[in-house]
Design a protein around this motif. Sequence first.
Motif, PDB file in Angstrom:
ATOM      1  N   SER A   1       6.511  -6.119   6.860  1.00 15.63           N
ATOM      2  CA  SER A   1       5.877  -4.931   6.290  1.00 15.63           C
ATOM      3  C   SER A   1       5.253  -4.042   7.357  1.00 15.63           C
ATOM      4  O   SER A   1       5.258  -2.821   7.228  1.00 15.63           O
ATOM      5  CB  SER A   1       4.813  -5.338   5.274  1.00 15.63           C
TER       6      SER A   1
ATOM      7  N   PHE B   1       5.678 -10.965  -3.452  1.00 19.74           N
ATOM      8  CA  PHE B   1       4.702 -10.561  -2.437  1.00 19.74           C
ATOM      9  C   PHE B   1       3.630  -9.679  -3.074  1.00 19.74           C
ATOM     10  O   PHE B   1       2.449  -9.811  -2.763  1.00 19.74           O
ATOM     11  CB  PHE B   1       5.379  -9.819  -1.272  1.00 19.74           C
TER      12      PHE B   1
ATOM     13  N   TYR C   1       1.184  -4.911  -0.677  1.00 17.96           N
ATOM     14  CA  TYR C   1       2.605  -4.790  -0.354  1.00 17.96           C
ATOM     15  C   TYR C   1       3.241  -3.599  -1.057  1.00 17.96           C
ATOM     16  O   TYR C   1       4.138  -2.959  -0.510  1.00 17.96           O
ATOM     17  CB  TYR C   1       3.353  -6.088  -0.659  1.00 17.96           C
TER      18      TYR C   1
ATOM     19  N   TYR D   1       2.212  -0.738   1.052  1.00 18.19           N
ATOM     20  CA  TYR D   1       2.969  -0.723   2.307  1.00 18.19           C
ATOM     21  C   TYR D   1       4.351  -0.105   2.084  1.00 18.19           C
ATOM     22  O   TYR D   1       4.827   0.695   2.886  1.00 18.19           O
ATOM     23  CB  TYR D   1       3.155  -2.133   2.874  1.00 18.19           C
ATOM     24  N   ARG D   2       4.998  -0.503   0.995  1.00 13.50           N
ATOM     25  CA  ARG D   2       6.331   0.030   0.698  1.00 13.50           C
ATOM     26  C   ARG D   2       6.276   1.542   0.495  1.00 13.50           C
ATOM     27  O   ARG D   2       7.183   2.258   0.894  1.00 13.50           O
ATOM     28  CB  ARG D   2       6.899  -0.670  -0.537  1.00 13.50           C
TER      29      ARG D   2
END
Length: 169
Positions: free
Chosen positions: A94, A143, A150, A153-154
């Motif tokens: 990530s 996750f 997460y 983060y994406r």
Amino acid sequence: MAGQFPDRTWGSRTNVLARLASPIAATKAGSAAIRVLTPLDRKVLERSAGRYTLLGPIGAPILLLTTTGRNSGQQHTTPLLFVHDGDVLYVVGSNFGGDRHPDWTANLLSYPIATVTISGDYLAVHADPVTDETEREEVFDRFIEISDAYDAYRGRTDRTMRMFALRQL
């Protein structure tokens, strides 16, 4: 024949600290704080052979991944959150949603043999990139169950985060 990975965590993902950690980690400031704490956490993990981590009280599943540098040939150790699936551990690059892939992912692509330190065990593993989109989405959702960060983060990057399935040798 490879066996199951240890499945031991300490702490709880439902306590107050854990409920606060995920939204904080999802922020850019929270990600920056985690980056600052990572070297200290690496030391705690190394000294305890992967039994304890600074994130332990929040029930975060963390391992140490030791890869071989693709250019240097030197060993590099990185603490990572992981998804446990019996005889497979999944890790995702990530990089807190940064635009660059973390170096450890390039190391695994060049040399897929690594070591995982988890729950007091040092285990040789082979890393296979996860390329099947259905599998990637299912694992990535797991996750997100560990930490909503997460999902953040994406949303911060246009790159496809590298994901690996780690299997014992």
